[in-house]
Design a protein around this motif. Sequence first.
Motif, PDB file in Angstrom:
ATOM      1  N   GLN A   1       9.022  -9.382  15.890  1.00  0.00           N
ATOM      2  CA  GLN A   1       8.787  -9.820  17.262  1.00  0.00           C
ATOM      3  C   GLN A   1       7.291  -9.822  17.578  1.00  0.00           C
ATOM      4  OE1 GLN A   1      11.116  -7.067  19.540  1.00  0.00           O
ATOM      5  NE2 GLN A   1      13.054  -7.676  18.568  1.00  0.00           N
ATOM      6  N   GLY A   2       6.581  -8.804  17.126  1.00  0.00           N
ATOM      7  CA  GLY A   2       5.147  -8.703  17.390  1.00  0.00           C
ATOM      8  C   GLY A   2       4.337  -9.750  16.644  1.00  0.00           C
ATOM      9  N   TRP A   3       4.887 -10.254  15.547  1.00  0.00           N
ATOM     10  CA  TRP A   3       4.168 -11.241  14.741  1.00  0.00           C
ATOM     11  C   TRP A   3       4.670 -12.658  14.986  1.00  0.00           C
ATOM     12  CZ3 TRP A   3       4.625  -7.969   9.617  1.00  0.00           C
ATOM     13  CH2 TRP A   3       3.622  -6.985   9.633  1.00  0.00           C
ATOM     14  N   SER A   4       5.432 -12.860  16.048  1.00  0.00           N
ATOM     15  CA  SER A   4       6.077 -14.163  16.274  1.00  0.00           C
ATOM     16  C   SER A   4       5.079 -15.301  16.512  1.00  0.00           C
ATOM     17  CB  SER A   4       7.041 -14.071  17.459  1.00  0.00           C
ATOM     18  OG  SER A   4       6.339 -13.695  18.642  1.00  0.00           O
ATOM     19  N   SER A   5       3.870 -14.971  16.955  1.00  0.00           N
ATOM     20  CA  SER A   5       2.894 -16.024  17.255  1.00  0.00           C
ATOM     21  C   SER A   5       2.006 -16.375  16.060  1.00  0.00           C
ATOM     22  CB  SER A   5       2.008 -15.588  18.430  1.00  0.00           C
ATOM     23  OG  SER A   5       1.274 -14.420  18.103  1.00  0.00           O
ATOM     24  N   LEU A   6       2.197 -15.705  14.944  1.00  0.00           N
ATOM     25  CA  LEU A   6       1.346 -15.950  13.783  1.00  0.00           C
ATOM     26  C   LEU A   6       1.704 -17.255  13.089  1.00  0.00           C
ATOM     27  CD1 LEU A   6       1.285 -12.385  12.160  1.00  0.00           C
ATOM     28  CD2 LEU A   6      -0.489 -13.454  13.570  1.00  0.00           C
ATOM     29  N   ALA A   7       0.733 -17.794  12.385  1.00  0.00           N
ATOM     30  CA  ALA A   7       0.987 -18.978  11.566  1.00  0.00           C
ATOM     31  C   ALA A   7       2.002 -18.629  10.484  1.00  0.00           C
ATOM     32  CB  ALA A   7      -0.315 -19.474  10.931  1.00  0.00           C
ATOM     33  N   PRO A   8       2.877 -19.579  10.113  1.00  0.00           N
ATOM     34  CA  PRO A   8       3.901 -19.286   9.100  1.00  0.00           C
ATOM     35  C   PRO A   8       3.339 -18.720   7.805  1.00  0.00           C
ATOM     36  CG  PRO A   8       4.347 -21.388  10.152  1.00  0.00           C
ATOM     37  CD  PRO A   8       3.012 -20.937  10.647  1.00  0.00           C
ATOM     38  N   SER A   9       2.201 -19.243   7.352  1.00  0.00           N
ATOM     39  CA  SER A   9       1.637 -18.759   6.091  1.00  0.00           C
ATOM     40  C   SER A   9       1.164 -17.313   6.205  1.00  0.00           C
ATOM     41  CB  SER A   9       0.479 -19.655   5.645  1.00  0.00           C
ATOM     42  OG  SER A   9      -0.534 -19.699   6.644  1.00  0.00           O
ATOM     43  N   THR A  10       0.581 -16.961   7.369  1.00  0.00           N
ATOM     44  CA  THR A  10       0.125 -15.587   7.583  1.00  0.00           C
ATOM     45  C   THR A  10       1.312 -14.640   7.662  1.00  0.00           C
ATOM     46  OG1 THR A  10      -1.786 -16.401   8.811  1.00  0.00           O
ATOM     47  CG2 THR A  10      -1.212 -14.082   9.104  1.00  0.00           C
ATOM     48  N   LEU A  11       2.354 -15.056   8.386  1.00  0.00           N
ATOM     49  CA  LEU A  11       3.555 -14.232   8.497  1.00  0.00           C
ATOM     50  C   LEU A  11       4.203 -14.031   7.129  1.00  0.00           C
ATOM     51  CD1 LEU A  11       5.608 -12.767  10.258  1.00  0.00           C
ATOM     52  CD2 LEU A  11       6.759 -14.964  10.652  1.00  0.00           C
ATOM     53  N   ALA A  12       4.232 -15.085   6.337  1.00  0.00           N
ATOM     54  CA  ALA A  12       4.829 -14.985   4.997  1.00  0.00           C
ATOM     55  C   ALA A  12       4.069 -13.977   4.142  1.00  0.00           C
ATOM     56  CB  ALA A  12       4.841 -16.352   4.330  1.00  0.00           C
ATOM     57  N   ARG A  13       2.728 -13.970   4.243  1.00  0.00           N
ATOM     58  CA  ARG A  13       1.941 -13.010   3.463  1.00  0.00           C
ATOM     59  C   ARG A  13       2.230 -11.583   3.876  1.00  0.00           C
ATOM     60  NH1 ARG A  13      -3.365 -13.295   5.343  1.00  0.00           N
ATOM     61  NH2 ARG A  13      -2.884 -11.367   6.438  1.00  0.00           N
ATOM     62  N   LYS A  14       2.316 -11.344   5.204  1.00  0.00           N
ATOM     63  CA  LYS A  14       2.588  -9.998   5.698  1.00  0.00           C
ATOM     64  C   LYS A  14       3.972  -9.514   5.241  1.00  0.00           C
ATOM     65  CE  LYS A  14      -0.331 -10.310   9.844  1.00  0.00           C
ATOM     66  NZ  LYS A  14      -1.239  -9.195   9.507  1.00  0.00           N
ATOM     67  N   ILE A  15       4.949 -10.398   5.301  1.00  0.00           N
ATOM     68  CA  ILE A  15       6.302 -10.022   4.884  1.00  0.00           C
ATOM     69  C   ILE A  15       6.349  -9.765   3.385  1.00  0.00           C
ATOM     70  CG2 ILE A  15       8.668 -10.897   4.658  1.00  0.00           C
ATOM     71  CD1 ILE A  15       8.255 -12.262   7.372  1.00  0.00           C
ATOM     72  N   SER A  16       5.612 -10.558   2.626  1.00  0.00           N
ATOM     73  CA  SER A  16       5.547 -10.339   1.184  1.00  0.00           C
ATOM     74  C   SER A  16       4.953  -8.969   0.875  1.00  0.00           C
ATOM     75  CB  SER A  16       4.711 -11.437   0.531  1.00  0.00           C
ATOM     76  OG  SER A  16       4.523 -11.177  -0.846  1.00  0.00           O
ATOM     77  N   ALA A  17       3.903  -8.592   1.597  1.00  0.00           N
ATOM     78  CA  ALA A  17       3.283  -7.281   1.393  1.00  0.00           C
ATOM     79  C   ALA A  17       4.289  -6.162   1.677  1.00  0.00           C
ATOM     80  CB  ALA A  17       2.055  -7.136   2.285  1.00  0.00           C
ATOM     81  N   LEU A  18       5.047  -6.315   2.754  1.00  0.00           N
ATOM     82  CA  LEU A  18       6.025  -5.287   3.108  1.00  0.00           C
ATOM     83  C   LEU A  18       7.163  -5.208   2.089  1.00  0.00           C
ATOM     84  CD1 LEU A  18       6.155  -5.888   6.953  1.00  0.00           C
ATOM     85  CD2 LEU A  18       5.502  -3.748   5.850  1.00  0.00           C
ATOM     86  N   ARG A  19       7.638  -6.352   1.631  1.00  0.00           N
ATOM     87  CA  ARG A  19       8.718  -6.342   0.640  1.00  0.00           C
ATOM     88  C   ARG A  19       8.270  -5.658  -0.647  1.00  0.00           C
ATOM     89  NH1 ARG A  19      12.907  -9.153   2.470  1.00  0.00           N
ATOM     90  NH2 ARG A  19      12.577 -10.879   3.928  1.00  0.00           N
ATOM     91  N   GLN A  20       7.066  -5.971  -1.084  1.00  0.00           N
ATOM     92  CA  GLN A  20       6.564  -5.333  -2.302  1.00  0.00           C
ATOM     93  C   GLN A  20       6.339  -3.843  -2.101  1.00  0.00           C
ATOM     94  OE1 GLN A  20       3.561  -7.587  -4.624  1.00  0.00           O
ATOM     95  NE2 GLN A  20       3.721  -9.122  -3.004  1.00  0.00           N
ATOM     96  N   PHE A  21       5.867  -3.471  -0.923  1.00  0.00           N
ATOM     97  CA  PHE A  21       5.622  -2.067  -0.612  1.00  0.00           C
ATOM     98  C   PHE A  21       6.916  -1.264  -0.677  1.00  0.00           C
ATOM     99  CE2 PHE A  21       5.326   1.173   2.878  1.00  0.00           C
ATOM    100  CZ  PHE A  21       4.471   2.057   2.231  1.00  0.00           C
ATOM    101  N   TYR A  22       7.968  -1.770  -0.023  1.00  0.00           N
ATOM    102  CA  TYR A  22       9.228  -1.022  -0.021  1.00  0.00           C
ATOM    103  C   TYR A  22       9.921  -1.072  -1.380  1.00  0.00           C
ATOM    104  CZ  TYR A  22       8.756  -0.220   4.946  1.00  0.00           C
ATOM    105  OH  TYR A  22       8.300   0.216   6.164  1.00  0.00           O
ATOM    106  N   GLY A  23       9.740  -2.162  -2.105  1.00  0.00           N
ATOM    107  CA  GLY A  23      10.251  -2.200  -3.473  1.00  0.00           C
ATOM    108  C   GLY A  23       9.594  -1.130  -4.333  1.00  0.00           C
ATOM    109  N   PHE A  24       8.297  -0.925  -4.137  1.00  0.00           N
ATOM    110  CA  PHE A  24       7.553   0.118  -4.848  1.00  0.00           C
ATOM    111  C   PHE A  24       8.098   1.503  -4.491  1.00  0.00           C
ATOM    112  CE2 PHE A  24       4.021   3.172  -4.221  1.00  0.00           C
ATOM    113  CZ  PHE A  24       3.677   3.415  -5.548  1.00  0.00           C
ATOM    114  N   LEU A  25       8.347   1.735  -3.198  1.00  0.00           N
ATOM    115  CA  LEU A  25       8.856   3.038  -2.768  1.00  0.00           C
ATOM    116  C   LEU A  25      10.227   3.320  -3.366  1.00  0.00           C
ATOM    117  CD1 LEU A  25       7.832   3.135   1.025  1.00  0.00           C
ATOM    118  CD2 LEU A  25       6.673   4.187  -0.923  1.00  0.00           C
TER     119      LEU A  25
END
Length: 292
Positions: A53-77
Amino acid sequence: MSAIDDFLAMLAAERGAARNTLLAYGRDLHQAEGMVDGSLAQATPAQLARLGQGWSSLAPSTLARKISALRQFYGFLVDEGEREDDPTHALPRPATRRPLPKILSHAQVEALFARAEDEASGERPEAVRLLAMLELLYGSGLRATELVSLPLSAVPRDEPFLTVTGKGGQARLVPVSTRAKKALSRWLAVRPSDTKWLFPSRTSHLSRIRLYQMLKELAVRADLPPEKLSPHVLRHAFATHLLEGGADLRALQTLLGHADIATTQIYTHVDAARLVKLVNERHPLARARRSD
């Protein structure tokens, strides 16, 4: 060290992530931690849903990068046994479309080189340097950072190859055309000799920003729109024109230094016109219609 620091250290050590990638992921994860108001490593699916919800105004490419970072982070954990669950199912799934690369026509490339060669005819060092860099950007498909950071030792004496260190510190051999080799020889003859860099500046090597500026200025002098020219556009032109000439996609992947061929496949769109022409000219039914 925090879980985020451990994750970034893993990316650097095991995956050879580039410095810019590490900085971007670090910013994304620390920003996310501030938004969940607690430890990101312990965040719940509900907290991650609020991130979307907080990132709803971001450009799609920026949002995709942030989500990718989070997915990799939790996969690592999960892999490290720090979490039993992966909460990223609560994140949005942005539909991103990779933009097609900007390309230059053959005529525009010819106009650019004609101007650069004319300016270098007087052997002025700055003009000879620009011609050599232009030949390597378009003739070998180098990235801007790869080009400006080339050490003198990357240029072999006899072999028509450069040793290039690309993303993630991966080294590859890049062929140098006969034209580029001649331009490099001209540059080596006038280049300052008291530095280890192929394209030196006052204190180090030429910066990426200065390279961008030089190309924009050259475009203006060649009567081309400056916004159409950059190091990456020349890299795209290298790939595009090779494919048009019949280059194999796997060979192009190697030349460009792409880890994944899916990245290289973005260039296949440029071959569409040639493929349509091929079908129209070579398909048996097309020949039959011409006979009728």
